[in-house]
Motif scaffolding. Structure first.
Motif, short mmCIF file in Angstrom:
data_model
loop_
_atom_site.label_atom_id
_atom_site.label_comp_id
_atom_site.label_asym_id
_atom_site.label_seq_id
_atom_site.Cartn_x
_atom_site.Cartn_y
_atom_site.Cartn_z
N LEU A 224 0.69 -1.34 0.32
CA LEU A 224 -0.23 0.11 -0.16
C LEU A 224 1.09 1.47 -0.16
O LEU A 224 0.45 2.42 -0.47
N TRP A 225 1.84 1.49 0.81
CA TRP A 225 3.20 2.31 1.06
C TRP A 225 3.43 2.72 -0.58
O TRP A 225 3.77 3.51 -1.14
N ASP A 226 4.09 1.69 -1.55
CA ASP A 226 4.49 1.45 -3.18
C ASP A 226 3.57 2.60 -3.33
O ASP A 226 3.51 2.95 -4.65
N LEU A 227 1.89 1.73 -3.36
CA LEU A 227 1.43 1.99 -4.73
C LEU A 227 0.92 3.75 -4.08
O LEU A 227 0.82 4.72 -4.75
N PHE A 228 0.80 3.84 -2.77
CA PHE A 228 0.48 5.36 -2.31
C PHE A 228 1.86 6.40 -2.99
O PHE A 228 1.89 7.73 -3.92
N GLN A 229 2.54 5.96 -2.92
CA GLN A 229 3.54 7.27 -3.51
C GLN A 229 3.66 6.58 -5.01
O GLN A 229 4.11 7.85 -5.23
N ARG A 230 3.32 5.91 -5.55
CA ARG A 230 3.02 5.80 -7.44
C ARG A 230 2.38 7.09 -7.70
O ARG A 230 1.97 7.88 -8.47
N SER B 52 0.88 14.20 0.20
CA SER B 52 -1.25 13.43 0.34
C SER B 52 -1.51 13.11 -1.65
O SER B 52 -1.22 13.74 -2.35
N ILE B 53 -2.34 12.90 -1.38
CA ILE B 53 -3.26 12.47 -3.35
C ILE B 53 -4.46 13.30 -2.97
O ILE B 53 -5.43 13.17 -2.55
N SER B 54 -4.31 14.35 -4.51
CA SER B 54 -5.46 15.10 -4.71
C SER B 54 -6.25 13.94 -4.96
O SER B 54 -5.87 13.06 -5.45
N VAL B 55 -7.31 14.61 -5.67
CA VAL B 55 -8.50 13.87 -6.17
C VAL B 55 -8.10 13.51 -7.72
O VAL B 55 -7.81 12.47 -8.20
N HIS B 56 -7.57 14.48 -8.21
CA HIS B 56 -6.87 14.39 -9.61
C HIS B 56 -5.89 13.05 -9.71
O HIS B 56 -5.68 12.33 -10.52
N GLU B 57 -4.80 13.42 -8.70
CA GLU B 57 -4.39 11.80 -8.37
C GLU B 57 -4.30 10.74 -8.64
O GLU B 57 -4.61 10.31 -9.14
N PHE C 10 -1.19 9.15 3.60
CA PHE C 10 -1.77 7.82 3.50
C PHE C 10 -2.19 6.83 4.39
O PHE C 10 -3.09 5.80 4.40
N GLY C 11 -2.64 7.18 6.12
CA GLY C 11 -4.09 6.80 6.76
C GLY C 11 -5.28 6.55 6.12
O GLY C 11 -5.43 6.10 5.89
N GLU C 12 -5.06 7.81 5.40
CA GLU C 12 -6.89 7.67 5.28
C GLU C 12 -7.22 6.92 3.95
O GLU C 12 -7.34 6.60 3.63
N PHE C 13 -5.63 6.70 2.88
CA PHE C 13 -5.55 6.19 1.65
C PHE C 13 -5.10 4.04 2.29
O PHE C 13 -5.94 3.68 1.16
#
Length: 178
Positions: free
Chosen positions: A9-15, A23-28, A63-66
């Motif tokens: 999940l951490w690898d996926l989050f970083q990609r 953090s991940i935006s709506v568009h990302e 990441f926690g929310e992800f």
């Protein structure tokens, strides 16, 4: 096993976090999610999911929310595959009717047709994974709002126009800005 999943999940989050902001935006997130036909997720579905999991209300997913969001996507994916009986990668009226009955909704074929038509982004008579999620979550949210006003559990409510507008607008998860 849990450590391996956390690492995945951490690898996926970083990609997905293409600007490396933490953090991940709506568009990302929209860029990272695809349907079975490789089409990008509907932006409204992505906004809805971010709205559900953005616990600090900053408009992005850390990441926690992800972690929660990804489990949610995986759970919905399993659900979608269960009801996509012909393995077409989309849900047609018959499959949606079966899904809704399984979820406990007693609705007419006419309503199912309206629901499919509303969430069918290609005009093909069926809906992709992202719009299946949005349709189901919208229906669930509207049902909860309706039941909160159906004081005697009769299946009907009396409501004035402004209360109706408030009910619909405040209960739509995809209408909350991000």
């Amino acid at each position: 096993m849990a450590d391996r999943r956390e690492h995945y999940l951490w690898d996926l989050f970083q990609r997905v976090d293409t600007d490396h902001s933490g953090s991940i935006s709506v568009h990302e997130l929209q860029t990272a999610l695809v349907n079975g036909d490789w089409s990008p997720f509907n932006i409204e579905t992505v906004r809805m999911m971010v709205g559900i999991f953005d616990t600090d209300n900053n408009g992005t997913i850390d990441f926690g929310e992800f972690r929660g969001l990804w489990k949610y996507v995986e759970d919905w994916s399993r659900c979608f595959k269960k009801f996509d009986q012909d393995n077409s990668g989309s849900i047609d009226c018959q499959e949606m009717s079966h899904a809704l009955r399984t979820f406990g909704y007693n609705v007419s074929d006419r309503f199912v047709g309206t629901l499919i038509q509303t969430f069918d982004k290609y005009g093909t008579g069926d809906i992709t994974f992202d719009n299946f999620v949005q349709a189901c979550v919208t229906l669930s949210t509207l049902t909860k709002s309706f039941r909160s006003r159906d004081y005697e559990s009769r299946g009907s409510i009396i409501i004035n126009y402004e209360d109706f507008l408030t009910l619909v607008i405040s209960s739509r998860p995809d209408m909350k800005g991000s």
